[in-house]
Scaffold this active site. Structure first.
Site, PDB file in Angstrom:
ATOM      1  N   SER A  87      -2.959   5.798  -5.501  1.00 29.62           N
ATOM      2  CA  SER A  87      -2.492   4.970  -4.392  1.00 29.62           C
ATOM      3  C   SER A  87      -3.200   5.357  -3.089  1.00 29.62           C
ATOM      4  O   SER A  87      -4.427   5.305  -3.026  1.00 29.62           O
ATOM      5  CB  SER A  87      -0.972   5.094  -4.276  1.00 29.62           C
ATOM      6  OG  SER A  87      -0.444   4.134  -3.397  1.00 29.62           O
ATOM      7  N   ASP A  98       0.837  -5.244  -9.365  1.00 28.26           N
ATOM      8  CA  ASP A  98       0.696  -4.354  -8.215  1.00 28.26           C
ATOM      9  C   ASP A  98       0.062  -5.120  -7.061  1.00 28.26           C
ATOM     10  O   ASP A  98      -1.013  -5.711  -7.229  1.00 28.26           O
ATOM     11  CB  ASP A  98      -0.190  -3.163  -8.607  1.00 28.26           C
ATOM     12  CG  ASP A  98      -0.364  -2.143  -7.487  1.00 28.26           C
ATOM     13  OD1 ASP A  98       0.153  -2.367  -6.380  1.00 28.26           O
ATOM     14  OD2 ASP A  98      -1.021  -1.118  -7.727  1.00 28.26           O
ATOM     15  N   HIS A 142       2.734  -0.555 -10.012  1.00 25.81           N
ATOM     16  CA  HIS A 142       2.199   0.489  -9.143  1.00 25.81           C
ATOM     17  C   HIS A 142       3.024   1.762  -9.342  1.00 25.81           C
ATOM     18  O   HIS A 142       4.241   1.725  -9.390  1.00 25.81           O
ATOM     19  CB  HIS A 142       2.280   0.050  -7.681  1.00 25.81           C
ATOM     20  CG  HIS A 142       1.663   1.023  -6.731  1.00 25.81           C
ATOM     21  ND1 HIS A 142       0.327   0.977  -6.398  1.00 25.81           N
ATOM     22  CD2 HIS A 142       2.189   2.069  -6.054  1.00 25.81           C
ATOM     23  CE1 HIS A 142       0.060   1.949  -5.548  1.00 25.81           C
ATOM     24  NE2 HIS A 142       1.179   2.640  -5.323  1.00 25.81           N
TER      25      HIS A 142
END
Length: 348
Positions: free
Chosen positions: A193, A294, A324
């Site tokens: 991320s 995501d 995600h």
């Protein structure tokens, strides 16, 4: 005697009970009512993905949530059920003070590939404890030694604090390759991320500064461009999965603003948005994984394409039926990702 008991009570209340009450009220406000669309579950065939959505569905109060998450993550126990050789916590000098590191060592004797790992969390949450399981799994499946970096977080330490700490950690790893028992002359950067954002930025910085040498970059559902709402023009997944899939467009927008506190004019700077770099040639070989459901999916895939167009070797894969943050689940996608990373590291 009564005065003694009175002062003892005041001391206990101020030192013990008051902090607990503060934590309790932050928790109550942050947890609130978890909001997720039950119809979203129909898109997730994987049971682990469904459970992850139920347990981590976005909360309405982002401000309180990140405070609560920070408190929770500090109390998160280490994932010791994932057995490795050893761990060592240490602190190194950084531009803003000491930077905590956690070094994960395999059971096997070295030398090792050295992976510098940057955790995700929107630049405002996350730490050594929150991603302990991911680091351990990386060690267990790849045989590499992992150095996890606990960089400074916004809003107390906004951009460029995280980048400065990350690069300082890279320089430290470079100067300690012998004691780390690095089996080569280069290092590997990795992150999930926003940690993937940091890894990508650090790879670009190392290239611009002619070192340290980075051979590979591992970017897991990375943030490669701005969080603001106009990003959906370039990346349709920002709108397609804006609500109901753990990570929301609202929270991304909030985290971005916290990260760029007093520096909103830098949102197109490659140090914030690595995809905005005008020259990606000569960067390390890249491994990029994206998740089907995501909001960050399209910008991760766009970065993979831009790297390929710049003649950078890239392995890119979209994992279906995933959300995600899936690396924190026990899903098939999680296992597949670690296997693919292991294969990627074995390649010349």
């Amino acid at each position: 005697m009564k005065n003694v008991f009175k002062w003892v009570f005041i001391l206990v209340f101020s030192v013990v009970l008051l902090p607990l009450l503060v934590v309790f009220f932050i928790y109550k406000k942050a947890v609130g009512k978890r909001e997720y669309d039950p119809s979203v579950l129909e898109n997730l065939k994987d049971e682990a993905a469904q459970n992850y959505l139920k347990n981590t569905a976005p909360l309405s109060d982002v401000d309180s949530r990140y405070k609560y998450i920070r408190l929770k993550e500090k109390a998160t126990p280490s994932a010791k059920n994932i057995e490795i050789g050893a761990t060592e916590d240490k602190k190194i000098d950084g531009p803003g003070g000491k930077i905590p590191l956690r070094i994960y060592t395999p059971k096997e004797e070295g030398p090792y590939d050295i992976i510098l790992y940057f955790h995700g969390g929107g630049f405002v949450t996350g730490g050594l404890q929150s991603h302990d399981g991911i680091a351990r799994k990386l060690v267990q499946t790849t045989g590499a030694r992992v150095v996890a970096v606990d960089y400074r977080l916004a809003p107390e330490n906004p951009f460029p604090a995280a980048i400065e700490d990350a690069y300082a950690a890279l320089l430290w790893a470079q100067s300690h390759k012998t004691s780390l028992r690095n089996k080569g002359t280069s290092l590997i950067v990795a992150g999930d991320s926003t940690g993937g954002n940091i890894a990508a930025v650090i790879a670009q910085m190392a290239k611009a500064k002619n070192g340290p040498e980075i051979s590979k970059q591992i970017l897991l559902y990375p943030t490669t461009d701005i969080f603001s709402r106009d990003a959906s023009v370039l990346y349709p997944s920002m709108d397609q999965f804006a609500e109901g899939y753990v990570l929301t467009k609202e929270s991304l927008d909030k985290y971005f603003k916290l990260y760029l506190k007093n520096a909103s004019d830098r949102k197109y700077d490659p140090l914030v948005a690595p995809i905005r770099s005008k020259d990606l040639s000569g960067l390390p070989k890249a491994f990029i994984i994206t998740a089907e459901f995501d909001p960050l999916r399209d910008q991760g895939e766009a970065y993979a394409k831009k790297l390929k167009d710049a003649s950078v070797p890239v392995f890119a894969k979209r994992l279906d039926d995933t959300l995600h943050g899936f690396l924190k689940t026990e899903s098939k996608a999680t296992d597949e990702t670690y296997e693919l990373i292991s294969e990627f590291l074995e390649e010349e």
